[in-house]
Motif scaffolding. Sequence first.
Motif, PDB file in Angstrom:
ATOM      1  N   LYS A   1      27.142  87.977  22.365  1.00 56.61           N
ATOM      2  CA  LYS A   1      25.891  88.684  22.628  1.00 56.61           C
ATOM      3  C   LYS A   1      25.839  89.154  24.081  1.00 56.61           C
ATOM      4  O   LYS A   1      26.507  88.605  24.961  1.00 56.61           O
ATOM      5  CB  LYS A   1      24.701  87.772  22.312  1.00 56.61           C
ATOM      6  CG  LYS A   1      24.583  87.423  20.831  1.00 56.61           C
ATOM      7  CD  LYS A   1      24.357  88.670  19.964  1.00 56.61           C
ATOM      8  CE  LYS A   1      24.224  88.339  18.492  1.00 56.61           C
ATOM      9  NZ  LYS A   1      23.998  89.541  17.664  1.00 56.61           N
TER      10      LYS A   1
ATOM     11  N   ARG B   1      22.638  84.880  21.504  1.00 56.88           N
ATOM     12  CA  ARG B   1      21.704  85.641  22.329  1.00 56.88           C
ATOM     13  C   ARG B   1      20.666  84.720  22.949  1.00 56.88           C
ATOM     14  O   ARG B   1      20.050  83.898  22.271  1.00 56.88           O
ATOM     15  CB  ARG B   1      21.006  86.721  21.504  1.00 56.88           C
ATOM     16  CG  ARG B   1      20.113  87.634  22.343  1.00 56.88           C
ATOM     17  CD  ARG B   1      19.627  88.843  21.551  1.00 56.88           C
ATOM     18  NE  ARG B   1      18.981  89.802  22.445  1.00 56.88           N
ATOM     19  CZ  ARG B   1      17.658  89.944  22.556  1.00 56.88           C
ATOM     20  NH1 ARG B   1      16.846  89.212  21.815  1.00 56.88           N
ATOM     21  NH2 ARG B   1      17.151  90.838  23.396  1.00 56.88           N
TER      22      ARG B   1
ATOM     23  N   THR C   1      31.172  90.107  26.887  1.00 63.33           N
ATOM     24  CA  THR C   1      31.155  89.097  25.822  1.00 63.33           C
ATOM     25  C   THR C   1      32.539  88.641  25.389  1.00 63.33           C
ATOM     26  O   THR C   1      32.696  87.512  24.925  1.00 63.33           O
ATOM     27  CB  THR C   1      30.444  89.638  24.562  1.00 63.33           C
ATOM     28  OG1 THR C   1      31.170  90.757  24.061  1.00 63.33           O
ATOM     29  CG2 THR C   1      29.026  90.055  24.845  1.00 63.33           C
TER      30      THR C   1
ATOM     31  N   ASP D   1      22.198  96.831  19.066  1.00 60.89           N
ATOM     32  CA  ASP D   1      21.964  95.663  19.923  1.00 60.89           C
ATOM     33  C   ASP D   1      20.812  95.944  20.891  1.00 60.89           C
ATOM     34  O   ASP D   1      20.840  96.934  21.626  1.00 60.89           O
ATOM     35  CB  ASP D   1      23.227  95.330  20.710  1.00 60.89           C
ATOM     36  CG  ASP D   1      23.051  94.085  21.552  1.00 60.89           C
ATOM     37  OD1 ASP D   1      23.379  92.996  21.062  1.00 60.89           O
ATOM     38  OD2 ASP D   1      22.572  94.199  22.704  1.00 60.89           O
TER      39      ASP D   1
ATOM     40  N   ILE E   1      30.489  92.724  20.450  1.00 58.63           N
ATOM     41  CA  ILE E   1      29.315  92.075  19.867  1.00 58.63           C
ATOM     42  C   ILE E   1      29.602  91.517  18.484  1.00 58.63           C
ATOM     43  O   ILE E   1      28.739  90.864  17.897  1.00 58.63           O
ATOM     44  CB  ILE E   1      28.105  93.018  19.830  1.00 58.63           C
ATOM     45  CG1 ILE E   1      28.352  94.205  18.906  1.00 58.63           C
ATOM     46  CG2 ILE E   1      27.733  93.486  21.223  1.00 58.63           C
ATOM     47  CD1 ILE E   1      27.107  95.009  18.621  1.00 58.63           C
TER      48      ILE E   1
ATOM     49  N   ARG F   1      20.765  91.699  29.840  1.00 60.10           N
ATOM     50  CA  ARG F   1      19.399  91.209  30.027  1.00 60.10           C
ATOM     51  C   ARG F   1      19.228  90.660  31.440  1.00 60.10           C
ATOM     52  O   ARG F   1      18.214  90.912  32.099  1.00 60.10           O
ATOM     53  CB  ARG F   1      19.117  90.112  28.979  1.00 60.10           C
ATOM     54  CG  ARG F   1      17.722  89.506  29.038  1.00 60.10           C
ATOM     55  CD  ARG F   1      16.617  90.500  28.835  1.00 60.10           C
ATOM     56  NE  ARG F   1      16.887  91.391  27.714  1.00 60.10           N
ATOM     57  CZ  ARG F   1      16.407  92.614  27.601  1.00 60.10           C
ATOM     58  NH1 ARG F   1      15.648  93.109  28.546  1.00 60.10           N
ATOM     59  NH2 ARG F   1      16.693  93.353  26.558  1.00 60.10           N
TER      60      ARG F   1
ATOM     61  N   ASN G   1      23.986  89.024  26.810  1.00 55.99           N
ATOM     62  CA  ASN G   1      23.038  88.412  27.731  1.00 55.99           C
ATOM     63  C   ASN G   1      23.181  88.952  29.149  1.00 55.99           C
ATOM     64  O   ASN G   1      22.224  88.929  29.925  1.00 55.99           O
ATOM     65  CB  ASN G   1      23.216  86.894  27.745  1.00 55.99           C
ATOM     66  CG  ASN G   1      22.937  86.264  26.397  1.00 55.99           C
ATOM     67  OD1 ASN G   1      22.076  86.736  25.646  1.00 55.99           O
ATOM     68  ND2 ASN G   1      23.646  85.206  26.058  1.00 55.99           N
TER      69      ASN G   1
ATOM     70  N   ASP H   1      19.804  94.524  23.727  1.00 56.82           N
ATOM     71  CA  ASP H   1      20.087  94.473  25.157  1.00 56.82           C
ATOM     72  C   ASP H   1      20.892  95.681  25.622  1.00 56.82           C
ATOM     73  O   ASP H   1      20.666  96.210  26.716  1.00 56.82           O
ATOM     74  CB  ASP H   1      20.817  93.172  25.500  1.00 56.82           C
ATOM     75  CG  ASP H   1      19.971  91.948  25.176  1.00 56.82           C
ATOM     76  OD1 ASP H   1      18.774  91.963  25.498  1.00 56.82           O
ATOM     77  OD2 ASP H   1      20.493  90.991  24.565  1.00 56.82           O
TER      78      ASP H   1
END
Length: 686
Positions: free
Chosen positions: A153, A645, A541, A235, A149, A158, A155, A237
């Motif tokens: 990000k 993000r 990431t 973070d 990170i 998510r 994602n 997420d």
Amino acid sequence: MTTSRRSFLQATAIGASLAWVGPARASRVRWQERRDLYPQGVASGDPDPHSVILWTRRPFDGDTRQVLTVEVAEDEAFQRVIAHAKVPVSSAEDWTARVLLGGLKPARIYWYRFADAEGKGSRVGRTITAPLPDDPRTVNFAFVSCQDINEGKLNAYRRMIYEDERAPAAEQLGFVLHLGDFIYEMVEYPDEVQTRYDRTIYEVARIPDGHKIGNFHIPLTVDGYRAIYKGYLLDPDLQDARARWPFVAMWDNHEFSFQGWQSVVKAGAFEQPGQSVKVAANQAWFEYIPARVRRGKRLLERFDPPTVKNVPVKEFDAHGLGTEPNNLAAINSLQGYRALRYGRHLDLIITDQHSYRSADSFGDKSLDKLVGKEYMDMFPESVMQILDGGRDFNGGNPPAVLSHNDTQVPNPQRNAPPQTILGMEQKAWFKDKLRTSTATWKIWGNSQGALDTRADPQNLPAGLTKEAWPPHTYAALSGYDYGTAWAERADIYNLVRDAKITGFAIVSGDRHSFWAGYAAAALPPAKFEPVGLSFVGGSLTSPGAMEAQEHKLPKDAPLRPLFLADRGAGAKPEWTYNMLLKHGVRSCLEYAKSFDLERARALSNPDLAPHLAFVDLGGHGYSKVRLSADEMRTEFVCIPRPIARSERPDGGDIRYRVVHTAALWKSGARPRLKTAVLEGDIGLAM
């Protein structure tokens, strides 16, 4: 079969922070959510049918011991609370809390939360117990790795959460297998370097008592590692993922040291004895990752770091394990390898790839003389196999000299033990787990890829390079993972073959790319004999090979078409590197010239990569596995490069979704893998 409190206590040997299930009743805690007081959220880990570990961090001022309350309920509203226990926290453990919760029912969802003496509470977490060993239900889990990170990000988490919340109950994930690089110990500071490639450098942590290498700061004490974990777990997420599923985790290299092995710290030119650093890394991992880990035969109640000195490791046993007492104390301060039974269909066997491995078999500087720089990362496969075999190569008669074309160098591994990644003790344990498994699928969870990475530069046209590659010889393009651990890998695969083990598959990470194929000890011209399946998941990431090539590969490099095909007019180059590994140099050169995929694939070298079904060296995302009585289904969910993000609730767009299926093969038969693109554009990955 239920587990009694007495047998549970006897089996776990953990004497503190225990919670046990009782009759359901409404919550008696005046809980008020204060996420700011629990900045790293909550988590659970390593579920079995009757227990799971719960975790949080609640910092307090001063050094005094404090007590939290944990509640566990059958419902999210906490009207049916079944466990209520006191949990000590202190500065000695960086205010982290670990609770072993027992007496649970198998294959159930539970909700949990923590509160301090004033009722100020953590967020609510959700966890899931494992099914009983004879439960025939389908098993669903995800595997992930490499979440830097500092440079990207999350994602993918998510997206994973969004899809799981909307999936039918029978298809929802039971746990997340994290295969390492949960943190990156090499930290960049935004005020010192703003970007890398086209990525923004994000603030993670400031490392006390560390060391600086170029733009990177690395920790050398437990406070440094703790600072990084605390930064990562801010973070949102990652916090949401750990609050939704139990995680089953194993470290890779960056939880300790980039190029470290056993207790040696190494990052490029920086190398030093690091027994105290290894202990510090293990302590921080133990404090922040809820897992059933041991020291020797004892499950750990608290870490209790051994006192060690940083002294050179000079003496090694017959298998490459450093016998220096401080080295042994450091690497044995935490035993991460373990197995998880999850219903009738899964035995998950998790190994540690760094604590017991031998010294780098391919790192001697004299080897740089063998191949010119024009070949970039290519190195003769036959020479690497000699180096891997060490003194046992060729039946104990390794060559004294290594040759490539007209260049010769002394064999630096002639008297060295064969390369081992697992170490002898762990490998014996692993093989025994494979041999005795009764589950339908025996899944090897390891942090490093096991599929060969090779090319066929012998098929390059004359004149493209100054020096021709010798005919009938292949090149390896990587080292230091199972893709070039031929001797050890063959030992394991031969066991699978000879014991007629079915349902053997590998899930791994570290390569920052998606791979799917077959577990095979050797490739043509040797006998190709697949004994199982092998998968590598893309990084969450962390930058991969194609991102590096896009930014660093010179436009005039003679072999650029093997890695990137330039369409011109400002268009983004296409990733022929994928094609190089799957089809070979002739296909790459044709595609870079004509951009005709059919013509390029028609020139594929059939002997290069019969083990590969899919390879995308630029993929980010996560992988999902579904196991049933008759099939393994592995799905790659690839997302765009996660440099910022996404604000969307689904985590943003999908690049592609690819599914690989294999029916359970009969004893002695070969596995058969089928690959289908469900959505998106896979580029040159097949």
